[in-house]
Enzyme design. Structure first.
Site, PDB file in Angstrom:
ATOM      1  N   LYS A   1      10.990 -17.266  -9.295  1.00 31.79           N
ATOM      2  CA  LYS A   1      10.827 -16.227 -10.313  1.00 31.79           C
ATOM      3  C   LYS A   1       9.779 -16.651 -11.338  1.00 31.79           C
ATOM      4  O   LYS A   1       8.922 -15.859 -11.721  1.00 31.79           O
ATOM      5  CB  LYS A   1      12.184 -16.006 -10.971  1.00 31.79           C
ATOM      6  CG  LYS A   1      12.455 -14.643 -11.449  1.00 31.79           C
ATOM      7  CD  LYS A   1      13.063 -13.687 -10.444  1.00 31.79           C
ATOM      8  CE  LYS A   1      12.407 -13.678  -9.117  1.00 31.79           C
ATOM      9  NZ  LYS A   1      12.955 -12.808  -8.126  1.00 31.79           N
TER      10      LYS A   1
ATOM     11  N   GLU B   1       6.312 -16.416  -9.782  1.00 30.63           N
ATOM     12  CA  GLU B   1       5.876 -15.041  -9.511  1.00 30.63           C
ATOM     13  C   GLU B   1       5.329 -14.350 -10.741  1.00 30.63           C
ATOM     14  O   GLU B   1       4.315 -13.664 -10.669  1.00 30.63           O
ATOM     15  CB  GLU B   1       7.074 -14.199  -9.024  1.00 30.63           C
ATOM     16  CG  GLU B   1       7.430 -14.350  -7.585  1.00 30.63           C
ATOM     17  CD  GLU B   1       8.629 -13.474  -7.228  1.00 30.63           C
ATOM     18  OE1 GLU B   1       8.526 -12.715  -6.266  1.00 30.63           O
ATOM     19  OE2 GLU B   1       9.675 -13.548  -7.921  1.00 30.63           O
TER      20      GLU B   1
ATOM     21  N   ARG C   1       4.072  -0.976  -4.572  1.00 30.00           N
ATOM     22  CA  ARG C   1       3.686  -1.390  -3.227  1.00 30.00           C
ATOM     23  C   ARG C   1       2.299  -2.043  -3.181  1.00 30.00           C
ATOM     24  O   ARG C   1       1.900  -2.590  -2.143  1.00 30.00           O
ATOM     25  CB  ARG C   1       3.679  -0.180  -2.290  1.00 30.00           C
ATOM     26  CG  ARG C   1       5.001   0.514  -2.190  1.00 30.00           C
ATOM     27  CD  ARG C   1       4.908   1.713  -1.276  1.00 30.00           C
ATOM     28  NE  ARG C   1       4.592   1.300   0.076  1.00 30.00           N
ATOM     29  CZ  ARG C   1       5.476   0.912   0.975  1.00 30.00           C
ATOM     30  NH1 ARG C   1       6.740   0.904   0.668  1.00 30.00           N
ATOM     31  NH2 ARG C   1       5.106   0.547   2.170  1.00 30.00           N
TER      32      ARG C   1
ATOM     33  N   HIS D   1      13.571 -39.077  -3.920  1.00 27.95           N
ATOM     34  CA  HIS D   1      12.816 -39.233  -2.671  1.00 27.95           C
ATOM     35  C   HIS D   1      11.392 -38.695  -2.794  1.00 27.95           C
ATOM     36  O   HIS D   1      10.736 -38.477  -1.787  1.00 27.95           O
ATOM     37  CB  HIS D   1      13.560 -38.544  -1.524  1.00 27.95           C
ATOM     38  CG  HIS D   1      14.905 -39.154  -1.264  1.00 27.95           C
ATOM     39  ND1 HIS D   1      15.069 -40.394  -0.698  1.00 27.95           N
ATOM     40  CD2 HIS D   1      16.150 -38.700  -1.542  1.00 27.95           C
ATOM     41  CE1 HIS D   1      16.352 -40.681  -0.625  1.00 27.95           C
ATOM     42  NE2 HIS D   1      17.035 -39.670  -1.131  1.00 27.95           N
TER      43      HIS D   1
ATOM     44  N   TRP E   1      -2.910  -2.793  -1.635  1.00 28.89           N
ATOM     45  CA  TRP E   1      -2.717  -4.253  -1.709  1.00 28.89           C
ATOM     46  C   TRP E   1      -3.568  -4.807  -0.570  1.00 28.89           C
ATOM     47  O   TRP E   1      -3.214  -4.686   0.593  1.00 28.89           O
ATOM     48  CB  TRP E   1      -1.230  -4.595  -1.533  1.00 28.89           C
ATOM     49  CG  TRP E   1      -0.936  -6.055  -1.697  1.00 28.89           C
ATOM     50  CD1 TRP E   1      -0.724  -6.715  -2.866  1.00 28.89           C
ATOM     51  CD2 TRP E   1      -0.805  -7.040  -0.656  1.00 28.89           C
ATOM     52  NE1 TRP E   1      -0.475  -8.041  -2.617  1.00 28.89           N
ATOM     53  CE2 TRP E   1      -0.518  -8.271  -1.273  1.00 28.89           C
ATOM     54  CE3 TRP E   1      -0.910  -6.997   0.740  1.00 28.89           C
ATOM     55  CZ2 TRP E   1      -0.328  -9.446  -0.548  1.00 28.89           C
ATOM     56  CZ3 TRP E   1      -0.719  -8.170   1.453  1.00 28.89           C
ATOM     57  CH2 TRP E   1      -0.435  -9.381   0.809  1.00 28.89           C
TER      58      TRP E   1
ATOM     59  N   ASN F   1      -1.800   2.149   5.456  1.00 28.84           N
ATOM     60  CA  ASN F   1      -0.975   1.001   5.059  1.00 28.84           C
ATOM     61  C   ASN F   1      -0.697   0.196   6.320  1.00 28.84           C
ATOM     62  O   ASN F   1      -0.168   0.748   7.286  1.00 28.84           O
ATOM     63  CB  ASN F   1       0.321   1.535   4.418  1.00 28.84           C
ATOM     64  CG  ASN F   1       1.425   0.496   4.313  1.00 28.84           C
ATOM     65  OD1 ASN F   1       2.588   0.848   4.316  1.00 28.84           O
ATOM     66  ND2 ASN F   1       1.089  -0.763   4.187  1.00 28.84           N
ATOM     67  N   GLY F   2      -1.085  -1.076   6.316  1.00 32.63           N
ATOM     68  CA  GLY F   2      -0.818  -1.917   7.477  1.00 32.63           C
ATOM     69  C   GLY F   2      -2.054  -2.704   7.869  1.00 32.63           C
ATOM     70  O   GLY F   2      -2.993  -2.851   7.080  1.00 32.63           O
TER      71      GLY F   2
ATOM     72  N   GLU G   1      15.437 -20.161  -6.433  1.00 32.95           N
ATOM     73  CA  GLU G   1      15.149 -18.808  -6.908  1.00 32.95           C
ATOM     74  C   GLU G   1      14.589 -18.843  -8.332  1.00 32.95           C
ATOM     75  O   GLU G   1      13.663 -18.097  -8.663  1.00 32.95           O
ATOM     76  CB  GLU G   1      16.432 -17.962  -6.829  1.00 32.95           C
ATOM     77  CG  GLU G   1      16.343 -16.570  -7.408  1.00 32.95           C
ATOM     78  CD  GLU G   1      15.339 -15.655  -6.726  1.00 32.95           C
ATOM     79  OE1 GLU G   1      14.863 -15.980  -5.618  1.00 32.95           O
ATOM     80  OE2 GLU G   1      15.012 -14.607  -7.331  1.00 32.95           O
TER      81      GLU G   1
ATOM     82  N   CYS H   1       0.856  -1.178   0.000  1.00 31.53           N
ATOM     83  CA  CYS H   1       0.000   0.000   0.000  1.00 31.53           C
ATOM     84  C   CYS H   1       0.891   1.227   0.000  1.00 31.53           C
ATOM     85  O   CYS H   1       1.866   1.303   0.737  1.00 31.53           O
ATOM     86  CB  CYS H   1      -0.961   0.078   1.179  1.00 31.53           C
ATOM     87  SG  CYS H   1      -2.266  -1.130   1.119  1.00 31.53           S
TER      88      CYS H   1
ATOM     89  N   LYS I   1       5.621  -5.268  -3.869  1.00 30.92           N
ATOM     90  CA  LYS I   1       7.063  -5.372  -3.712  1.00 30.92           C
ATOM     91  C   LYS I   1       7.543  -5.291  -2.271  1.00 30.92           C
ATOM     92  O   LYS I   1       8.267  -6.137  -1.787  1.00 30.92           O
ATOM     93  CB  LYS I   1       7.747  -4.287  -4.538  1.00 30.92           C
ATOM     94  CG  LYS I   1       9.248  -4.485  -4.556  1.00 30.92           C
ATOM     95  CD  LYS I   1       9.882  -3.934  -5.772  1.00 30.92           C
ATOM     96  CE  LYS I   1      11.334  -4.314  -5.836  1.00 30.92           C
ATOM     97  NZ  LYS I   1      11.535  -5.707  -6.227  1.00 30.92           N
TER      98      LYS I   1
HETATM   99  N1  HGA Z   1      -5.460  -3.364   5.779  1.00 30.48           N
HETATM  100  C1  HGA Z   1      -5.683  -2.371   4.770  1.00 30.48           C
HETATM  101  C2  HGA Z   1      -4.384  -1.881   4.197  1.00 30.48           C
HETATM  102  C3  HGA Z   1      -3.682  -2.973   3.460  1.00 30.48           C
HETATM  103  C4  HGA Z   1      -2.196  -2.850   3.392  1.00 30.48           C
HETATM  104  O1  HGA Z   1      -1.530  -2.024   3.984  1.00 30.48           O
HETATM  105  N2  HGA Z   1      -1.565  -3.760   2.657  1.00 30.48           N
HETATM  106  O2  HGA Z   1      -0.183  -3.778   2.619  1.00 30.48           O
HETATM  107  C5  HGA Z   1      -6.590  -2.884   3.673  1.00 30.48           C
HETATM  108  O3  HGA Z   1      -6.733  -4.099   3.468  1.00 30.48           O
HETATM  109  O4  HGA Z   1      -7.166  -2.072   2.978  1.00 30.48           O
END
Ligand code: HGA
Length: 610
Positions: free
Chosen positions: A486, A489, A27, A505, A74, A99-100, A482, A2, A605
């Site tokens: 990659k 991803e 982000r 195995h 995100w 964000n969080g 790795e 975010c 990221k």
């Molecule tokens: N929890 C919030 C913010 C998401 C976030 O920071 N993601 O890295 C949401 O889901 O909107």
């Protein structure tokens, strides 16, 4: 994860916010939004999908104003819909971006619903905006209500808040998620990182955990976790905005792959002199710590974890220092035993990886000799919180799939191994050879990049497959891991990396003519063993792709379906060199499959949530 941008200025801030969000899209990119104080109301525009969707919405329904906040998301709580996109508002009086994760959002939400608030989203974030409104409704001003509400949050957050009743002011805070304050002339800014604001200012305060900041056009006041006014150092950041462009490449990832020779050269520059590690690598205090090291614990996530795995092979073989490597999200929740004189070493591109930071914070309370970090972002939380940070000089890495960051992490870890080899008085001829391999590394990586056309042909053979196995042995086993990561991803092909000796195995059961098996076959003491493992695959009809040293006496030419020969490197730097064609392979497979290479689905990221 975010991205946040907030601006208080004497001009229309919409473009500044949108441009800032563009650089923060790495982000998170599942939805985006903006809230602008527009006359007598807060104008909010938000859209599911990438920032381009928001831009279209803004073109169709423009907004303008001098104060605003923006967000690229995100999702952690609630699907990536327009309703869950940020900003969230309460009665159009207050708007918040976050964000969080607010871990105590459930009880807060229940209390607020009981107090009459109607929630419009499934996010944890919306609790904060109603909570501030709730305190304002009880007579508190914007500032007091925000400080009060922020003080109640548990978990990790970076937030920015704007309010109709105090329309020039933005309040922002951080705990666990990054946030910087940018100072301009008659305008001030807040953002998740400096890149978002580098076209506006180069003067930054890096907020510390628990800080709350209040900005207006012409003021900036920071308060610490105890609510006391505090000064944070003002730093001048030198970052060119050109470093943030694709520079003619189709994708950031491709540009970053091609930047590796320069990034490695920059990472080595001045740190290696006459075959020895120079004092520019680490200072005397850090050297004094390394002289006491009996054990090393390396803790990291994702690609950085793979760098740690390679380093373990180097450190144990060359310096005989027992080394453990562990995934940060596991390490942080167990009770690790820390023997005397153990060095804690964490690795993170962004320096904001939540699990790695939590591991570091734990390590600082445990019986470690010291904490070291390898990181690409100066002034990041990791850089500031660890006792000694060794910076990689990769430059900004924008593509979500890490390439040059890993290569330069490995370069730093190789230099660290050499430093410890000096301390442990490893034979001088051995050390000289290792140093020479590092000096020639940028040139050899350049040679690997020239294999691009051959790798594209290989990619065409893999593009239709649903699964792939990557094999390696010894120090190249993490490179197989790795390679698989990659491919997963960015192409969404299911891929696994295995130590080749482990095939029999279990995973050999997966092999048939539909299974591509990609083997990393350097010219080392395990080559013959690896050839036998490859025979086992051949006998079961698997389609074999091999990367080999062009000087090696391998017998693979007639035994694999596709073979690419690499410029020979020394055995020390070989894992770094072999990783490069695997990056190109994943890149070309992803391009052929038409995926979003730089912003693959479901990922972001800088992983600032746990
Ligand atoms: N929890 C919030 C913010 C998401 C976030 O920071 N993601 O890295 C949401 O889901 O909107």
């Amino acid at each position: 994860m975010c991205g946040i941008v907030a601006v208080s200025a004497n001009r229309n801030v919409v473009e500044v916010i949108v441009n800032g969000l563009q650089t923060l899209e790495y982000r998170g990119y599942d939805s985006a939004g903006i809230a602008i104080i527009e006359g007598d109301h807060i104008a909010i525009r938000k859209q599911a999908g990438k920032l381009s969707q928001l831009k279209q919405e803004l073109a169709a329904h423009p907004v303008a104003g001098h104060v605003g906040i923006g967000h690229t998301r995100w999702a952690t709580h609630g699907e990536p819909t327009s309703a869950n996109a940020h900003p969230h508002d309460s009665n159009n009086a207050i708007a918040v971006v976050h964000n969080g994760i607010i871990e105590n959002y459930r009880p807060l939400r229940e209390q607020l619903i009981a107090a009459g608030y109607a929630f419009k989203s499934a996010t944890d974030t919306e609790t904060l905006v109603h909570l501030i409104h709730h305190y304002q409704a009880q007579g508190m001003g914007f500032s007091a209500a925000s400080h009060q509400a922020i003080g109640q949050l548990e978990g990790a957050y970076a937030v920015a808040i704007t309010c109709m009743s105090d329309p020039n002011r933005i309040i922002a805070a951080r705990k666990g998620s990054p946030l910087v304050v940018g100072l301009g002339d008659g305008e001030n800014f807040v953002a998740s990182d400096v890149q978002a604001l580098i076209n506006e200012t180069n003067q930054f305060h890096y907020l510390e955990d628990g800080d709350v900041v209040e900005i207006t056009q012409d003021s900036c006041h920071i308060f610490d976790a105890a609510g006391q006014p505090v000064e944070r150092e003002l730093k001048t950041v030198t970052l060119s905005s050109e470093a943030l462009t694709k520079d003619g490449y189709a994708h950031y990832m491709l540009k970053e792959i091609h930047e590796q020779p320069t990034a490695v050269a920059n990472t080595i520059a001045e740190r290696l002199y006459n075959g020895r590690i120079s004092p520019y690598f680490i200072n005397e205090a850090a050297t004094a710590i390394l002289q006491q090291v009996d054990n090393i614990h390396i803790i990291a996530c994702g690609t950085s974890y793979h760098a740690g795995l390679v380093a373990r092979y180097w450190l144990e073989a060359i310096t005989q220092i027992p080394t453990q490597v562990e995934i940060a999200s596991e390490y942080r929740y167990r009770k690790p035993v820390v023997p005397q004189n153990t060095l804690f070493l964490t690795i993170s591109q962004s320096g904001e990886t939540a699990d790695s930071l939590a591991a570091l914070r734990f390590a600082k309370t445990a019986n470690y000799l010291s904490t070291f970090a390898v990181c690409n972002v100066a002034n990041s939380s990791l850089d500031r919180e660890t006792e000694h940070c060794i910076l990689t000089h990769a430059g900004p890495e924008i593509g979500v799939a890490s390439t040059k960051a890993l290569t330069t992490q490995l370069t730093v870890l190789a230099l660290l191994t050499l430093k410890l080899a000096e301390i442990k008085q490893v034979d001088e001829a051995v050390r000289k050879n290792l140093a020479e391999q590092l000096i020639t590394l940028p040139g050899i990586i350049n040679q690997s990049l020239l294999l691009d056309d051959q790798i594209k042909v290989m990619a065409e053979k893999i593009v239709q497959r649903d699964n792939a196995l990557f094999l390696g042995r010894g120090v190249h086993y993490p490179i197989a891991l790795e390679g698989a990561l990659k491919l997963k991803e960015i192409s969404y092909i299911h891929a696994e990396g295995y130590p080749a000796g482990e095939l029999k195995h279990g995973p050999l059961a997966l092999v048939d003519e539909k299974m591509p098996v990609i083997a990393v076959c350097p010219n080392d003491e395990l080559l013959e063993k690896l050839e036998s493992n490859i025979e086992e695959v051949r006998a079961r009809g698997g389609e074999l792709f091999a990367f080999v040293d062009h000087k090696s006496q391998h017998g693979l030419k007639d035994r694999v379906n596709h073979l690419i020969e690499l410029e020979a490197s020394g055995s020390f730097t070989s894992p770094i060199v072999f990783n490069v064609p695997l990056q190109l392979l994943s890149y070309h497979v992803a391009v052929l499959r038409g995926t979003d290479v730089d912003q693959p689905r479901n990922l972001a990221k800088s992983v600032t949530v746990e």
